[in-house]
Design a protein around this motif. Structure first.
Motif, PDB file in Angstrom:
ATOM      1  N   LEU A  57      -2.687   9.245   0.633  1.00 14.40           N
ATOM      2  CA  LEU A  57      -3.798   8.964   0.074  1.00 14.40           C
ATOM      3  C   LEU A  57      -5.326   9.992   1.067  1.00 14.40           C
ATOM      4  O   LEU A  57      -6.178   9.633   0.156  1.00 14.40           O
ATOM      5  CB  LEU A  57      -5.057   7.500   0.356  1.00 14.40           C
ATOM      6  CG  LEU A  57      -6.165   6.917  -0.634  1.00 14.40           C
ATOM      7  CD1 LEU A  57      -5.637   6.755  -1.998  1.00 14.40           C
ATOM      8  CD2 LEU A  57      -6.038   5.206  -0.019  1.00 14.40           C
ATOM      9  N   TYR A 111      -8.175   2.362  -6.495  1.00 12.59           N
ATOM     10  CA  TYR A 111      -7.602   1.346  -6.857  1.00 12.59           C
ATOM     11  C   TYR A 111      -8.031  -0.463  -7.617  1.00 12.59           C
ATOM     12  O   TYR A 111      -7.918  -1.247  -8.420  1.00 12.59           O
ATOM     13  CB  TYR A 111      -6.453   1.125  -5.636  1.00 12.59           C
ATOM     14  CG  TYR A 111      -5.632   2.047  -5.901  1.00 12.59           C
ATOM     15  CD1 TYR A 111      -4.562   2.406  -6.848  1.00 12.59           C
ATOM     16  CD2 TYR A 111      -5.944   2.780  -4.700  1.00 12.59           C
ATOM     17  CE1 TYR A 111      -3.987   4.054  -6.439  1.00 12.59           C
ATOM     18  CE2 TYR A 111      -4.531   3.707  -3.866  1.00 12.59           C
ATOM     19  CZ  TYR A 111      -3.857   4.499  -4.740  1.00 12.59           C
ATOM     20  OH  TYR A 111      -3.049   5.733  -4.777  1.00 12.59           O
ATOM     21  N   SER A 151     -10.936   0.459   3.366  1.00 11.88           N
ATOM     22  CA  SER A 151     -11.260  -0.096   2.427  1.00 11.88           C
ATOM     23  C   SER A 151     -11.703   0.462   1.561  1.00 11.88           C
ATOM     24  O   SER A 151     -11.808   0.156   0.122  1.00 11.88           O
ATOM     25  CB  SER A 151     -11.133  -1.299   3.067  1.00 11.88           C
ATOM     26  OG  SER A 151     -12.061  -2.077   2.107  1.00 11.88           O
ATOM     27  N   VAL A 187       0.081   5.852   3.669  1.00  8.40           N
ATOM     28  CA  VAL A 187      -1.127   5.892   3.098  1.00  8.40           C
ATOM     29  C   VAL A 187      -2.308   7.270   3.817  1.00  8.40           C
ATOM     30  O   VAL A 187      -2.222   7.103   2.793  1.00  8.40           O
ATOM     31  CB  VAL A 187      -1.682   4.797   3.472  1.00  8.40           C
ATOM     32  CG1 VAL A 187      -3.135   4.424   3.381  1.00  8.40           C
ATOM     33  CG2 VAL A 187      -0.750   3.520   2.945  1.00  8.40           C
ATOM     34  N   LEU A 226       1.257  -1.394   0.172  1.00  8.55           N
ATOM     35  CA  LEU A 226       0.122  -0.103   0.354  1.00  8.55           C
ATOM     36  C   LEU A 226       0.792   1.453  -0.046  1.00  8.55           C
ATOM     37  O   LEU A 226       0.632   1.884  -0.458  1.00  8.55           O
ATOM     38  CB  LEU A 226      -0.379  -0.130   0.806  1.00  8.55           C
ATOM     39  CG  LEU A 226      -2.479  -0.780   1.100  1.00  8.55           C
ATOM     40  CD1 LEU A 226      -2.823  -1.184   2.493  1.00  8.55           C
ATOM     41  CD2 LEU A 226      -3.073   0.016   0.135  1.00  8.55           C
ATOM     42  N   THR A 269      -7.286  -4.642  -4.687  1.00  6.21           N
ATOM     43  CA  THR A 269      -6.429  -4.156  -3.536  1.00  6.21           C
ATOM     44  C   THR A 269      -7.143  -3.645  -2.290  1.00  6.21           C
ATOM     45  O   THR A 269      -6.781  -3.914  -1.483  1.00  6.21           O
ATOM     46  CB  THR A 269      -5.798  -2.755  -4.125  1.00  6.21           C
ATOM     47  OG1 THR A 269      -5.372  -2.408  -5.174  1.00  6.21           O
ATOM     48  CG2 THR A 269      -5.178  -0.972  -3.212  1.00  6.21           C
ATOM     49  N   ALA A 270      -8.879  -3.699  -2.667  1.00  5.29           N
ATOM     50  CA  ALA A 270      -9.253  -3.105  -1.098  1.00  5.29           C
ATOM     51  C   ALA A 270      -9.549  -5.097  -0.590  1.00  5.29           C
ATOM     52  O   ALA A 270      -9.382  -4.791   0.826  1.00  5.29           O
ATOM     53  CB  ALA A 270     -11.038  -3.133  -1.998  1.00  5.29           C
ATOM     54  N   LEU A 303      -9.712   2.947  -0.921  1.00  2.98           N
ATOM     55  CA  LEU A 303      -8.779   2.228  -1.672  1.00  2.98           C
ATOM     56  C   LEU A 303      -9.716   1.317  -2.780  1.00  2.98           C
ATOM     57  O   LEU A 303      -8.941   1.496  -4.172  1.00  2.98           O
ATOM     58  CB  LEU A 303      -8.388   0.875  -0.783  1.00  2.98           C
ATOM     59  CG  LEU A 303      -7.717   1.486   0.106  1.00  2.98           C
ATOM     60  CD1 LEU A 303      -6.374   0.290   1.153  1.00  2.98           C
ATOM     61  CD2 LEU A 303      -5.997   1.842  -0.644  1.00  2.98           C
TER      62      LEU A 303
END
Length: 449
Positions: free
Chosen positions: A268, A294, A287, A264, A180, A298-299, A290
């Motif tokens: 993010l 992405y 989550s 992150v 991540l 990824t989640a 993400l």
């Protein structure tokens, strides 16, 4: 961490009388294990979300605080491990030698703390499972299942198997968090600038900074480290260099986890001005973010890491604190026997005797079944206040008692604290005392009474 006793070499000759000394082992990677366990147990979902929030609020500004937090915890764990190896006695033996007040504090702490923590750990482990498998069963049933699996696993497996499973789960945590951190493409220039000790220009920035330092991995698990050192089979000063390498690995690993999550948060969340909730539910929100940014893969990968983080904390506490409770009961039952109470108790932990004892298993049951009631009935208001106060008081208690034990005749002279270790333990004690006072001050005492 460097040799904090101030002694340049390890002779393996400083244990208490009557303790079998082995030749010093070379510090080798093949021996490490307890450090992985303490890192996995100490870094829970709450630590990760607190670091995420620090990154989302302040960017990279508090990166230095996360690093300082790891150094402070290294000093505490090293001191606990050094006590166990240099004296052949467990930490509870040391506490008991300081007076009955330590026994009363420990008993109240493990009873109240264990009751509430059990429910929190089960819920934390259940959240990612429900997110991964939303149509299987209710969150509370997932939580009960996690608690029961932890109970069965620790009940029927000894330390060697426990350590191997923890190592695998730490590997999962490591891969997920580093992935991540790379995925969000951190600004390395800003990250290096964040290593300079600067406070954010915000209200309560000092307390926020101290909170981040104090929250980097571990509470009672720092005290459990010495027990895991003994359970590994390390019982004398010949293992001192190995223990110090192992301890460094623990907090380098912890540092990687928290720095990765701060990356992150900074990239993010901070850059997009996105806020998440405190507590474990903040990771569920992450989550969702993400997945939007992405993709679902990824989640889901993150949720797997979230589960590994939470479940290692669950089984780590189920094992480590149960070991401590079993040692407390044994010490209490043997208090009237001839000779120094607790002498050689580290060897008893190494033999696996504690893990087979009824107090160990009784505390396992206490961590599992009474907290299930809290999952369904809600947590009593007064109990939660006591839980918060006792939890905040434990680390000042640990730092203060280690300073006392390791600067007295209870510890062989060769292995007493040096200036560096004393400075780090004083720093830790003051830090956690400030956080403890803040926690006590913030409790709604008017409603309590």
């Amino acid at each position: 961490m460097a040799d904090t006793t101030g002694n340049p070499t390890d002779t393996g000759t400083g244990a208490a009388p009557g303790i079998d000394n082995a030749a010093p082992r070379k510090s080798s990677w093949k021996y490490i294990g307890p450090g992985i366990v303490v890192a996995a147990t100490g870094v829970g979902a709450g630590d990760l979300v607190a670091t995420l929030i620090a990154g989302s609020n302040f960017g990279y500004t508090l990166l230095w605080a996360a690093v300082v937090g790891c150094l402070v915890k290294i000093s505490l764990a090293e001191a606990a491990g050094r006590w166990h190896l240099s004296t052949g006695r467990t930490l509870f033996d040391g506490w008991a030698s300081l007076g009955r007040w330590t026994t009363w504090f420990f008993v109240v702490y493990v009873v109240v703390w264990g009751f509430v923590y059990g429910a929190a750990a089960m819920s934390s482990s259940a959240l990612p499972l429900q997110a991964l498998f939303p149509d299987v069963m209710d969150l509370k049933l997932w939580a009960v299942a996690c608690g029961l699996v932890g109970l069965v696993f620790v009940w029927f497996n000894k330390y060697a198997v426990f350590e191997k499973v923890m190592t695998v789960l730490v590997g999962v945590m490591f891969v997920v968090t580093v992935y991540l951190a790379i995925r969000v493409t951190p600004n390395l220039g800003d990250a290096f600038a964040g290593l300079l000790p600067v406070l954010p220009d915000e209200k309560d920035s000092v307390l926020n900074t101290l909170g981040l330092i104090g929250g980097v991995g571990g509470t009672i698990t720092l005290a459990a480290y010495g027990y895991w050192v003994n359970a590994k089979g390390w019982t004398n000063t010949g293992w001192m260099k190995v223990m110090r390498l192992d301890n460094r690995v623990a907090y380098i690993t912890t540092g990687i986890f928290v720095v990765a999550m701060l990356f992150v948060g900074a990239e993010l969340l901070h850059s997009a001005n996105v806020a998440i909730a405190s507590g474990d539910k903040g990771l569920i929100q992450l989550s969702d973010i993400l997945e939007a940014e992405y993709g679902a893969a990824t989640a889901k990968f993150f949720l797997i890491g979230f589960f590994a983080t939470s479940f290692t904390s669950l089984i780590g506490v189920w094992h480590g604190v149960s070991l401590m409770f079993a040692d407390f009961v044994s010490r209490y039952r043997d208090r009237d026997r001839d000779g120094p109470a607790g002498e050689g108790s580290g060897a008893e932990v190494a033999s696996g005797e504690r893990e087979r004892s009824w107090p160990f298993r009784a505390y396992l049951l206490w961590l599992t079944f009474p907290p299930i009631v809290l999952l369904f009935q809600g947590q009593p208001f007064r109990l939660i206040i006591l839980y918060g106060v006792l939890g905040a008081a434990f680390l000042p208690f640990l730092a203060g008692t280690l300073l006392w034990l390791l600067n007295s005749s209870r510890t062989p002279r060769e292995w007493r604290n040096g200036p560096l270790s004393n400075a780090m333990l004083v720093l830790a004690g003051l830090l956690f005392l400030v956080l403890c006072v803040k926690q006590v001050w913030d409790q709604p005492w008017a409603e309590f009474f």
